[in-house]
Design an enzyme around this catalytic site. Structure first.
Site, PDB file in Angstrom:
ATOM      1  N   TYR A 142      19.295 -64.557 -21.894  1.00  0.00           N
ATOM      2  CA  TYR A 142      20.039 -65.393 -21.027  1.00  0.00           C
ATOM      3  C   TYR A 142      19.699 -65.008 -19.733  1.00  0.00           C
ATOM      4  O   TYR A 142      20.045 -66.457 -18.736  1.00  0.00           O
ATOM      5  CB  TYR A 142      21.019 -65.172 -21.023  1.00  0.00           C
ATOM      6  CG  TYR A 142      21.881 -65.746 -22.483  1.00  0.00           C
ATOM      7  CD1 TYR A 142      20.978 -64.971 -23.730  1.00  0.00           C
ATOM      8  CD2 TYR A 142      23.000 -66.136 -22.602  1.00  0.00           C
ATOM      9  CE1 TYR A 142      21.939 -65.412 -24.323  1.00  0.00           C
ATOM     10  CE2 TYR A 142      23.653 -66.449 -23.722  1.00  0.00           C
ATOM     11  CZ  TYR A 142      22.919 -65.746 -24.671  1.00  0.00           C
ATOM     12  OH  TYR A 142      23.598 -66.446 -26.446  1.00  0.00           O
ATOM     13  N   LYS A 193      14.629 -54.480 -31.329  1.00  0.00           N
ATOM     14  CA  LYS A 193      13.410 -55.423 -31.905  1.00  0.00           C
ATOM     15  C   LYS A 193      12.171 -54.182 -31.162  1.00  0.00           C
ATOM     16  O   LYS A 193      11.072 -54.896 -30.637  1.00  0.00           O
ATOM     17  CB  LYS A 193      12.792 -56.809 -31.685  1.00  0.00           C
ATOM     18  CG  LYS A 193      13.961 -57.104 -33.093  1.00  0.00           C
ATOM     19  CD  LYS A 193      13.497 -57.262 -34.545  1.00  0.00           C
ATOM     20  CE  LYS A 193      11.801 -57.775 -34.840  1.00  0.00           C
ATOM     21  NZ  LYS A 193      11.692 -57.676 -35.998  1.00  0.00           N
ATOM     22  N   ASP A 226      16.669 -57.276 -36.882  1.00  0.00           N
ATOM     23  CA  ASP A 226      16.649 -58.115 -37.899  1.00  0.00           C
ATOM     24  C   ASP A 226      17.062 -57.487 -39.550  1.00  0.00           C
ATOM     25  O   ASP A 226      17.737 -58.145 -40.041  1.00  0.00           O
ATOM     26  CB  ASP A 226      15.352 -58.470 -38.502  1.00  0.00           C
ATOM     27  CG  ASP A 226      14.329 -57.943 -38.865  1.00  0.00           C
ATOM     28  OD1 ASP A 226      14.234 -56.444 -38.468  1.00  0.00           O
ATOM     29  OD2 ASP A 226      13.044 -57.556 -39.183  1.00  0.00           O
ATOM     30  N   ASP A 250      24.443 -62.054 -29.378  1.00  0.00           N
ATOM     31  CA  ASP A 250      24.781 -62.866 -30.058  1.00  0.00           C
ATOM     32  C   ASP A 250      24.835 -64.086 -31.540  1.00  0.00           C
ATOM     33  O   ASP A 250      25.660 -64.269 -31.786  1.00  0.00           O
ATOM     34  CB  ASP A 250      24.183 -64.438 -29.389  1.00  0.00           C
ATOM     35  CG  ASP A 250      24.141 -66.084 -29.233  1.00  0.00           C
ATOM     36  OD1 ASP A 250      26.225 -66.592 -29.081  1.00  0.00           O
ATOM     37  OD2 ASP A 250      23.751 -66.858 -28.991  1.00  0.00           O
ATOM     38  N   ASP A 254      27.728 -64.227 -34.781  1.00  0.00           N
ATOM     39  CA  ASP A 254      28.208 -65.421 -35.416  1.00  0.00           C
ATOM     40  C   ASP A 254      27.962 -64.965 -36.715  1.00  0.00           C
ATOM     41  O   ASP A 254      28.462 -65.025 -37.538  1.00  0.00           O
ATOM     42  CB  ASP A 254      27.467 -66.072 -35.163  1.00  0.00           C
ATOM     43  CG  ASP A 254      28.092 -67.346 -34.228  1.00  0.00           C
ATOM     44  OD1 ASP A 254      28.522 -66.673 -33.293  1.00  0.00           O
ATOM     45  OD2 ASP A 254      27.531 -68.418 -34.470  1.00  0.00           O
TER      46      ASP A 254
HETATM   47  C1  IPM Z   1      28.673 -67.530 -27.135  1.00  0.00           C
HETATM   48  C2  IPM Z   1      27.335 -68.578 -27.212  1.00  0.00           C
HETATM   49  C3  IPM Z   1      27.307 -69.214 -25.910  1.00  0.00           C
HETATM   50  C4  IPM Z   1      26.107 -67.946 -25.368  1.00  0.00           C
HETATM   51  C5  IPM Z   1      26.989 -70.148 -25.316  1.00  0.00           C
HETATM   52  C6  IPM Z   1      28.070 -71.501 -25.636  1.00  0.00           C
HETATM   53  C7  IPM Z   1      26.180 -70.188 -23.840  1.00  0.00           C
HETATM   54  O1  IPM Z   1      26.710 -69.241 -28.238  1.00  0.00           O
HETATM   55  O2  IPM Z   1      30.106 -67.125 -25.966  1.00  0.00           O
HETATM   56  O3  IPM Z   1      28.084 -66.484 -28.229  1.00  0.00           O
HETATM   57  O4  IPM Z   1      25.411 -67.666 -26.149  1.00  0.00           O
HETATM   58  O5  IPM Z   1      26.541 -66.681 -25.076  1.00  0.00           O
HETATM   59 MN    MN Z   2      27.246 -67.518 -29.163  1.00  0.00          MN
END
Ligand code: IPM
Ligand code: MN
Length: 370
Positions: A142, A193, A226, A250, A254
């Site tokens: 990042y 990884k 993975d 990240d 999700d």
């Molecule tokens: C998160 C989001 C952010 C990230 C984006 C909006 C920059 O996806 O907080 O998970 O990638 O960290």
């Molecule tokens: Mn995210």
């Protein structure tokens, strides 16, 4: 009574709608005399860009640095797709994380019993799920330099992102993970990884070293990132705390979010190092979901992720852990009573608006508190 400064940054899209429900709770805590929260409000993301031409103003950054906690809604939307890269709404979020030194991102994925059937996975896989992803938040790809697109002049371009970690960055996030594991089921899984990345080799070396030195009592496992993604949808309950870098964290968070029924359920806390004098940490709390422009303004967004993020603020920034527990119970009770926002709606349940959900949780909390 302890006093705290909270900077509220609702942001864009559903951010403003869900944050209103947190402000309702803040008012309630103030009214009850449980704490004294001084609230400041600011613009962030597209809203700030429209007002000042920047994703976050210097003034708002100064307020964030001076606050005990930032409550962050969500940023972005198609309206700002064309703005310059360094002024895009997400830039504000990344700057807040970096400038506040919020290296530790805690993303719990808890499946409330009432929602076990709302997940896309089978009930038996997710029922009772309680895992915590500890994501490194101020390093890695990042922020690594160089980060650029270079025109090679022959009709080709070359894009570069840099994945970079130093020992201290890995060690401090691993320490957070081990400490938290001790308060839970005492197991840490570290994910990288290392089979293809040098940064993964160092990551693994540093985490193992720390484990051996200071946390030998904690059960420790390594997993390739993975495989971790695969195991999260195959048998998520094998995990307790997962510690991983910024990018893998990240993605994996999700995945973990969907185990809980909806992205609208997942809160997060981002913490800095404790201040040497006061012991207080800089902190920011935000739902994992985004600004959801497609449903913004309709009053149907799920406020639970943002309310639960405020619960994490009660626990990690305000020393009100017992109220954080009560807020979690209030959320579970409201779900048990059959109230659902549209994203988690199921047959036989009662669909409610963002505001109705917020009010119901506040009412339930008041009942538990009394
Ligand atoms: C998160 C989001 C952010 C990230 C984006 C909006 C920059 O996806 O907080 O998970 O990638 O960290
Ligand atoms: Mn995210």
């Amino acid at each position: 009574m302890a006093a705290f400064n909270i900077l509220v940054l609702p942001g864009d899209g559903i951010g403003t709608e869900v944050m209103a429900e947190v402000e309702r709770l803040i008012d309630w805590f103030n009214g009850q005399g449980i704490a004294r929260f001084e609230v400041e409000r600011g613009l962030v993301g597209g809203a700030a860009y429209d007002a000042h031409g920047e994703a976050i103003s210097e003034e708002t950054m100064a307020h964030a640095l001076a606050s005990d906690a930032v409550m962050f809604g969500a940023v972005g939307g198609p309206k700002w797709d064309g703005v310059p890269y360094d002024k895009r709404p997400e830039a504000a979020l990344l700057r807040l994380r970096k400038d506040l030194g919020l290296f530790a991102n805690l993303r719990p994925a808890i499946c409330y019993p009432a929602l076990a059937d709302a997940s896309t996975l089978k009930r038996e896989l997710v029922e009772g799920l309680d895992i915590l992803i500890v994501r490194e938040l101020t390093g890695g790809v990042y922020f690594g330099e160089p980060k650029e697109i270079v025109d090679l002049g022959n009709g080709q371009k070359r894009a570069v992102d840099t994945q970079v970690y130093q020992t201290y960055e890995i060690e401090r996030i691993a320490r957070v993970a081990f400490e938290l594991a001790r308060t839970r089921r005492n197991k840490v899984t570290s994910s990288d990884k290392k089979n293809v990345m040098k940064s993964g080799v160092l990551w693994d070396e540093v985490v193992r070293d720390l484990h051996r030195r200071d946390y030998a009592d904690v059960q420790f496992e390594h997993i390739l990132a993975d495989n971790c993604g695969m195991q999260l949808v195959r048998a998520p309950k094998q995990f307790d705390v997962i510690v991983t870098d910024n990018l893998f964290g990240d993605m994996l968070s999700d995945v973990a979010a969907m185990l809980t029924g909806s992205l609208g359920m997942l809160p997060s806390a981002s913490l800095g190092a404790p201040d040497e004098k006061t012991g207080r940490r800089k902190s920011m709390y935000e739902p994992v979901h985004g600004s959801a422009p497609d449903i913004a303004g309709k009053g149907i967004a799920n406020p639970i992720a943002t309310i639960a993020s405020f619960g994490m603020a009660l626990r990690y920034s305000f020393g009100l852990g017992e109220w954080a527990d009560k807020l979690d119970v209030a959320i579970a009770n409201v779900l048990d009573q059959g109230l659902r926002t549209r994203d988690i709606m199921q047959p036989g349940m009662r669909e409610v608006s963002t505001t109705q959900m917020g009010e119901a949780i506040a009412r339930e909390l008041a009942a538990l508190g009394g």
